[in-house]
Motif scaffolding. Structure first.
Motif, PDB file in Angstrom:
ATOM      1  N   UNK A   1       0.847  -1.189   0.000  1.00 56.94           N
ATOM      2  CA  UNK A   1       0.000   0.000   0.000  1.00 56.94           C
ATOM      3  C   UNK A   1       0.886   1.243   0.000  1.00 56.94           C
ATOM      4  N   UNK A   2       0.253   2.397  -0.217  1.00 57.19           N
ATOM      5  CA  UNK A   2       1.002   3.647  -0.152  1.00 57.19           C
ATOM      6  C   UNK A   2       0.115   4.842  -0.445  1.00 57.19           C
ATOM      7  N   UNK A   3       0.542   6.001  -0.008  1.00 57.52           N
ATOM      8  CA  UNK A   3      -0.262   7.216  -0.179  1.00 57.52           C
ATOM      9  C   UNK A   3      -0.091   7.811  -1.569  1.00 57.52           C
ATOM     10  N   UNK A   4      -0.950   8.719  -1.906  1.00 56.13           N
ATOM     11  CA  UNK A   4      -0.765   9.628  -3.028  1.00 56.13           C
ATOM     12  C   UNK A   4      -0.867  11.041  -2.465  1.00 56.13           C
ATOM     13  N   UNK A   5       0.195  11.815  -2.643  1.00 56.18           N
ATOM     14  CA  UNK A   5       0.160  13.213  -2.222  1.00 56.18           C
ATOM     15  C   UNK A   5       0.921  13.551  -0.971  1.00 56.18           C
ATOM     16  N   UNK A   6       1.748  12.642  -0.458  1.00 64.04           N
ATOM     17  CA  UNK A   6       2.473  12.940   0.774  1.00 64.04           C
ATOM     18  C   UNK A   6       3.495  14.058   0.544  1.00 64.04           C
ATOM     19  N   UNK A   7       3.321  15.161   1.275  1.00 63.67           N
ATOM     20  CA  UNK A   7       4.206  16.329   1.234  1.00 63.67           C
ATOM     21  C   UNK A   7       4.270  16.993  -0.142  1.00 63.67           C
ATOM     22  N   UNK A   8       3.306  16.749  -1.004  1.00 56.08           N
ATOM     23  CA  UNK A   8       3.311  17.458  -2.290  1.00 56.08           C
ATOM     24  C   UNK A   8       3.134  18.953  -2.067  1.00 56.08           C
ATOM     25  N   UNK A   9       2.235  19.298  -1.149  1.00 57.74           N
ATOM     26  CA  UNK A   9       2.083  20.699  -0.764  1.00 57.74           C
ATOM     27  C   UNK A   9       3.049  20.943   0.376  1.00 57.74           C
TER      28      UNK A   9
END
Length: 476
Positions: free
Chosen positions: A329-337
């Protein structure tokens, strides 16, 4: 960012590491076993040891499970069922460009100074996998909830990393037992990497990184002991070496053995490649031997976005009875902002997909026992060059050889079920440190029973998503 279908993903990422072709010079792709100088396995339940001719070189004596890993002419061994092709194995890591780990842009391999000097995230901030599980005190604002390592750090346990070898890294100092670690390939070097890259070093950091100086990476069980059992020489890895390494790890009293490797598509169809059934039996024997000694073999489920429940599909070694399969599993968007003042509080709150989202590449189906953090990525972000798309991968210890031929430690990202399996291997170390007499079955049941529901349900997560806090609470 759009949520690409798995078919689209595979088309874009099909050239990645872990989805290459099958066999070594050990045997032909059709499973043939003739020829004067091939790697093969001898089944001692089909032929006696005395019938193996002297001209056949024995590479590994795995008589604990009635197997020999050999080289020579398989045709010289009596009996059509007495030899098995020694198949090439592949690492289960996968990134969009198929390349090596991407280095930390501010604190790269060997570069000095804290990442904050340039305004980039620190190493510990980039470990979303450990932060989501509250493994250690990695934040400046820990809140009032306890962390997993308040209960245990894995002391008194031992985990074998059956992989490309483990490099000397500051975050792994004192972790690797150099006396018990071993090279299972036929090259003349030791347990450290020899041309196969930093895959094993990355895996070892996920399990047991010690966060050297407070500015490194933290593993799930930093006080466990790692055995580096190297089974890759250059890009090649042979099944016989893997099986020998697993049996040896069990004999050396390991609590878990992590194998982030396997056989990719199209080598999942036993009707087309019947030698896969023979290999399944030999892995089954290794797993049985391990479980008799209460060692758990943890395997990455694979990166082909494959439904392992399809009729006529066999994904090895995940689908072998007695092997614990882990999806990613994994996120989408971690620390993008990535606004520095808000990182600490909002890094895990400003996600398009949660850290328990099934990774686009992960295999799935009934052979999955649980899921764990393996990393994810959005193909649109990658294609558009969005800075930080790689933050959704798993961050751990790596190394690089510089232009002077010197090896330098550092940090970088990889994604794959290869990165998910060691999360569970580390979890086993935590449980065994709390319950040293627990059987393999009891430990596995604890992991399954404390796993939590996640997007996609049982199909992608088996019993659920690994939950370390619930696990150690139950184990205490």
């Amino acid at each position: 960012m759009s949520d690409h279908s798995r078919r689209t993903f595979l088309k874009a990422a099909g050239g990645a590491v872990g989805s290459a072709a099958l066999l070594t010079g050990a045997a032909s792709a059709d499973g043939g076993t003739s020829g004067p100088d091939r790697r093969f396995l001898v089944d001692l339940r089909e032929v006696s040891r005395s019938e193996v001719p002297d001209e056949v070189e024995i590479i590994h004596d795995i008589s604990e499970i009635d197997v020999l890993a050999a080289r020579g002419d398989p045709g010289a061994v009596p009996g059509s069922a007495s030899t098995v092709a020694d198949l090439r194995v592949y690492r289960h890591d996968k990134t969009p460009d198929g390349g090596p780990a991407k280095e930390h842009p501010a604190k790269g391999r060997g570069s000095p100074g804290p990442a904050w000097d340039s305004g980039e995230p620190t190493n510990t901030e980039l470990q979303w996998d450990k932060r989501a599980q509250r493994v250690g005190d990695l934040t400046e604002n820990p809140g009032n909830s306890w962390i997993v390592q308040d209960a245990t750090t894995g002391e008194g346990t031992r985990v074998a990393v059956v992989d490309t070898g483990v490099y000397d890294h500051p975050d792994l100092e004192g972790v690797v037992n150099e006396e018990l670690s071993e090279n299972f390939t036929t090259d003349s070097y030791d347990f450290r990497p020899n041309g196969a890259g930093d895959h094993g070093t990355h895996v070892a950091g996920i399990i047991a990184g010690r966060n050297a100086g407070g500015d490194g990476i933290l593993g799930t069980a930093p006080d466990t002991e790692i055995l580096s059992h190297r089974v890759f020489s250059g890009v090649d890895g042979a099944s016989g070496d893997v099986i020998a390494a697993l049996v040896d790890a069990a004999s050396k009293g390991c609590d878990a053995a992590n194998i982030s490797l396997g056989y990719p598509v199209p080598y999942v169809y036993p009707d087309e490649y019947p030698f896969l059934l023979e290999m399944k039996e030999l892995y089954r024997r290794a797993a049985e031997y391990a479980r008799e000694r209460d060692m758990i073999i943890v395997n990455s489920a694979g990166n082909d976005a494959l439904d392992m429940d399809q009729e006529g599909v066999l994904s090895l070694p995940t689908e072998v009875e007695g092997i614990f399969g882990v999806a990613a599993t994994g996120p989408i968007g971690y620390l993008w902002d990535d606004e520095k003042p808000s990182r600490e509080d909002k890094g895990l709150k400003k996600l398009e997909k949660s850290t328990a989202q099934p990774a686009k590449y992960t295999n799935y189906g009934g052979a999955v026992d649980v899921s764990a953090a393996g990393g994810n990525y959005d193909l649109d972000a990658y294609a558009d060059g969005v800075e930080g798309w790689y933050y959704d991968l798993v961050f751990s210890s790596v190394y690089e050889t510089n232009e002077n031929g010197e090896t330098e430690p550092g940090y970088g990202w990889k994604a794959g079920t290869s990165m998910a399996a060691p999360q569970v291997a580390g979890a086993i170390a935590l449980v065994r440190s709390l319950r040293p007499d627990a059987s393999a079955t009891e430990v596995e049941n604890l992991i399954r029973e404390t796993a939590t529901d996640a997007p996609g349900g049982e199909t992608y997560h088996g019993a659920g998503h690994l939950d370390l806090r619930r696990l150690v609470e139950r184990a205490r």
